[in-house]
Design an enzyme around this catalytic site. Sequence first.
Site, PDB file in Angstrom:
ATOM      1  N   GLY A  98       0.840  -1.200   0.000  1.00  0.00           N
ATOM      2  CA  GLY A  98       0.000   0.000   0.000  1.00  0.00           C
ATOM      3  C   GLY A  98       0.866   1.237   0.000  1.00  0.00           C
ATOM      4  O   GLY A  98       2.059   1.164   0.300  1.00  0.00           O
ATOM      5  N   CYS A 125       5.418  -6.218   1.569  1.00  0.00           N
ATOM      6  CA  CYS A 125       5.805  -4.819   1.460  1.00  0.00           C
ATOM      7  C   CYS A 125       5.172  -3.998   2.609  1.00  0.00           C
ATOM      8  O   CYS A 125       5.485  -4.223   3.761  1.00  0.00           O
ATOM      9  CB  CYS A 125       5.451  -4.287   0.080  1.00  0.00           C
ATOM     10  SG  CYS A 125       6.328  -2.763  -0.287  1.00  0.00           S
ATOM     11  N   TYR A 126       4.263  -3.092   2.317  1.00  0.00           N
ATOM     12  CA  TYR A 126       3.629  -2.331   3.411  1.00  0.00           C
ATOM     13  C   TYR A 126       2.980  -3.300   4.413  1.00  0.00           C
ATOM     14  O   TYR A 126       3.003  -3.067   5.627  1.00  0.00           O
ATOM     15  CB  TYR A 126       2.586  -1.356   2.841  1.00  0.00           C
ATOM     16  CG  TYR A 126       1.810  -0.618   3.918  1.00  0.00           C
ATOM     17  CD1 TYR A 126       2.391   0.431   4.629  1.00  0.00           C
ATOM     18  CD2 TYR A 126       0.501  -0.997   4.237  1.00  0.00           C
ATOM     19  CE1 TYR A 126       1.688   1.087   5.640  1.00  0.00           C
ATOM     20  CE2 TYR A 126      -0.208  -0.340   5.237  1.00  0.00           C
ATOM     21  CZ  TYR A 126       0.388   0.695   5.937  1.00  0.00           C
ATOM     22  OH  TYR A 126      -0.309   1.340   6.923  1.00  0.00           O
ATOM     23  N   HIS A 212       7.816  -7.934  -3.782  1.00  0.00           N
ATOM     24  CA  HIS A 212       6.493  -8.288  -4.334  1.00  0.00           C
ATOM     25  C   HIS A 212       6.557  -9.625  -5.085  1.00  0.00           C
ATOM     26  O   HIS A 212       7.062  -9.674  -6.196  1.00  0.00           O
ATOM     27  CB  HIS A 212       6.018  -7.185  -5.282  1.00  0.00           C
ATOM     28  CG  HIS A 212       5.614  -5.941  -4.569  1.00  0.00           C
ATOM     29  ND1 HIS A 212       4.354  -5.761  -4.049  1.00  0.00           N
ATOM     30  CD2 HIS A 212       6.309  -4.831  -4.248  1.00  0.00           C
ATOM     31  CE1 HIS A 212       4.281  -4.582  -3.453  1.00  0.00           C
ATOM     32  NE2 HIS A 212       5.469  -3.993  -3.559  1.00  0.00           N
ATOM     33  N   GLU A 214       4.068 -11.192  -6.310  1.00  0.00           N
ATOM     34  CA  GLU A 214       2.952 -11.317  -7.256  1.00  0.00           C
ATOM     35  C   GLU A 214       3.264 -10.797  -8.654  1.00  0.00           C
ATOM     36  O   GLU A 214       2.529 -11.077  -9.589  1.00  0.00           O
ATOM     37  CB  GLU A 214       1.712 -10.596  -6.685  1.00  0.00           C
ATOM     38  CG  GLU A 214       1.803  -9.074  -6.582  1.00  0.00           C
ATOM     39  CD  GLU A 214       2.513  -8.567  -5.315  1.00  0.00           C
ATOM     40  OE1 GLU A 214       3.244  -9.359  -4.696  1.00  0.00           O
ATOM     41  OE2 GLU A 214       2.355  -7.387  -4.975  1.00  0.00           O
ATOM     42  N   GLY A 267     -23.557 -10.741 -26.330  1.00  0.00           N
ATOM     43  CA  GLY A 267     -22.632 -11.297 -27.304  1.00  0.00           C
ATOM     44  C   GLY A 267     -21.262 -11.477 -26.687  1.00  0.00           C
ATOM     45  O   GLY A 267     -20.402 -12.145 -27.229  1.00  0.00           O
ATOM     46  N   GLY A 268     -21.058 -10.869 -25.520  1.00  0.00           N
ATOM     47  CA  GLY A 268     -19.776 -11.006 -24.828  1.00  0.00           C
ATOM     48  C   GLY A 268     -19.728 -12.279 -24.003  1.00  0.00           C
ATOM     49  O   GLY A 268     -20.750 -12.921 -23.761  1.00  0.00           O
ATOM     50  N   VAL A 269     -18.527 -12.594 -23.557  1.00  0.00           N
ATOM     51  CA  VAL A 269     -18.330 -13.853 -22.849  1.00  0.00           C
ATOM     52  C   VAL A 269     -19.025 -13.836 -21.481  1.00  0.00           C
ATOM     53  O   VAL A 269     -19.550 -14.863 -21.038  1.00  0.00           O
ATOM     54  CB  VAL A 269     -16.818 -14.195 -22.725  1.00  0.00           C
ATOM     55  CG1 VAL A 269     -16.062 -13.107 -21.997  1.00  0.00           C
ATOM     56  CG2 VAL A 269     -16.600 -15.519 -22.038  1.00  0.00           C
ATOM     57  N   ASP A 270     -19.100 -12.674 -20.834  1.00  0.00           N
ATOM     58  CA  ASP A 270     -19.636 -12.639 -19.465  1.00  0.00           C
ATOM     59  C   ASP A 270     -21.114 -13.035 -19.421  1.00  0.00           C
ATOM     60  O   ASP A 270     -21.507 -13.913 -18.665  1.00  0.00           O
ATOM     61  CB  ASP A 270     -19.464 -11.242 -18.851  1.00  0.00           C
ATOM     62  CG  ASP A 270     -18.046 -10.745 -18.976  1.00  0.00           C
ATOM     63  OD1 ASP A 270     -17.138 -11.595 -19.034  1.00  0.00           O
ATOM     64  OD2 ASP A 270     -17.842  -9.524 -19.045  1.00  0.00           O
ATOM     65  N   LYS A 412     -11.814 -12.062 -15.196  1.00  0.00           N
ATOM     66  CA  LYS A 412     -12.144 -12.353 -16.603  1.00  0.00           C
ATOM     67  C   LYS A 412     -11.515 -13.682 -17.080  1.00  0.00           C
ATOM     68  O   LYS A 412     -12.175 -14.477 -17.738  1.00  0.00           O
ATOM     69  CB  LYS A 412     -11.649 -11.198 -17.478  1.00  0.00           C
ATOM     70  CG  LYS A 412     -12.137 -11.257 -18.897  1.00  0.00           C
ATOM     71  CD  LYS A 412     -13.344 -10.402 -19.049  1.00  0.00           C
ATOM     72  CE  LYS A 412     -13.844 -10.340 -20.463  1.00  0.00           C
ATOM     73  NZ  LYS A 412     -15.057  -9.512 -20.531  1.00  0.00           N
TER      74      LYS A 412
END
Length: 556
Positions: A98, A125-126, A212, A214, A267-270, A412
Amino acid sequence: MSTNKESNESHRLAASDDLEVSAYLEIAKEKSGQSPVPYPPSRLERESVIVIDFGSQYSRLIARRVRESKVYCEILPHDSTWDSVKDLNPKGIILSGGPASVYDDDAPMAPSWVYESGLPVLGICYGMQVLVHQLGGKVAPSAHREYGHASLAQSGPGEPLFEGLPSSMPVWMSHGDRIVEQPPGFTALAHTENSPIAATGNGKGMLGIQFHPEVAHTPDGKALLDNFVHEICGCGSLWTPANFVVESIEKIKKQVGDGKVICALSGGVDSAVAATLVHRAVGDQLTCIFVDNGLMRREEPERILETFRTYLKAKLVFTQSSEQFLRGLKGVTDPEEKRRVIGETFIKVFDEHAKSAGHVDFLTQGTLYPDVIESKTADSGVSAKIKTHHNVGGLPKDMTLTLVEPLRYLFKDEVREVGLQLGLPEAMVYRQPFPGPGLAIRIMGEVTVERLETLRSADWIVMDEIKGNDLYREMWQSFAVLTDVHTVGVSGDYRTYGNVVAIRAVTSDEAMTADWARLPYQVLARISSRIVNEVPDINRVVYDITSKPPGTIEWE
Ligand code: XMP
């Protein structure tokens, strides 16, 4: 393009491509005068690791890495209570990085239950500084701010966090403060040139690392997080698309009972994945509505319809409403006004056709986890960047619906994996996000049938070349924009005065930030020469080399 950045931003969508649908819901919520009852979380409640968020831009990456290790992970504000967390059955806690310093007046701290729970804790980190500070150690400003690559050397063997990792490894640092005194019972586990205590632990599951793990710049970071969640927290590998599908279907069944559900397919994947899950759960209690607003890419409505009919098999209402949308857009040039008109028209059309489903109790939408995180961290006040996605349109008449949001806890990439697990075709699963207002916000100035046709032709060539050169899946989005700029050109012996088309291709992490894609010159060259040769009225092609921020992905 809008000059009003604030209002422009406020209508943009970060993660899910189903803006109109969320707009509809926002309004449904207002109408009913109460918040929609959230979908019983699609969490695997069997076990999880929690990230306590202190506002790092990397918190979400931590969660994604943990989930890549097949452990469910949720990001929670730093002021969350144990009561709000315990149902997740946490097996470990990660304190994120952070921007604060632990000695700032309003520095966010970890709630006491983090230390009282007896669960393993990894401060990053923080988060490490918070852990050290709260447990009685000392943090101080460093003479050298350490930012960028560093080499981490382990102090000795036997630390489970570093199991299987090289004794010296590259890591990514980004900190000003550093640990000068460890809390009682802690020993240094590793150091870098500038941080004598780059990792610390008490041998009882309390750990802190200054770097970090990640980010991609820490190549062994994924293995380190893997050690934390599996070796130290003892988590299994339960977070898989197959498990998600089974549990999600169970939960939808429970929520919906014998109620009726409606879903707008974009029409989208979601929305496709959300609808498929609901259909698997409650079959014909679901009715899907697909509105052709006349603002889609060439042949897209036909392809989408075909895919739905083949794969989704749910009751489907299709409406060809191009004329209605174009009528509303006549003479409109302001981007936000375009969105308003499109939103309003959508709601009208949707409302009209929803009636064919009879009485409806629920509305499914493909809200994704990044949208949820944003609103949660916004509430806790530590996140610097907040967007809202309300597309204010007209009011539907008498609809009060409860939300079914099966993707509420997915990123996603995970939605795509679930889509594949459900047997949806790759073309749909890996479709690039496409904005609800469609080509209307890629045409500067008025949207007309002719200008739509021009843009469709240019866009078709961009897609053709991007796909033909195997670049489609590398891009978050790639498309053409029809500007309202005219320039002089020459064609054969004739002077031309035609429109400029801009090409936009970006790589991105969930659309929050984006970088312009370094498309190979020969691909750009082919796109350019094909557009000026094949599309009437276009005599110049430019490539947009703006990242986000400061640009946005769409031009309007
Ligand atoms: P920007 O342009 O804000 O876009 O960087 C971020 C993502 O959101 C999409 N986008 C929209 N989607 N309605 C939508 O449904 C909208 O009004 C809208 N504006 C932007 C954009 O395509 C990108 O994926």
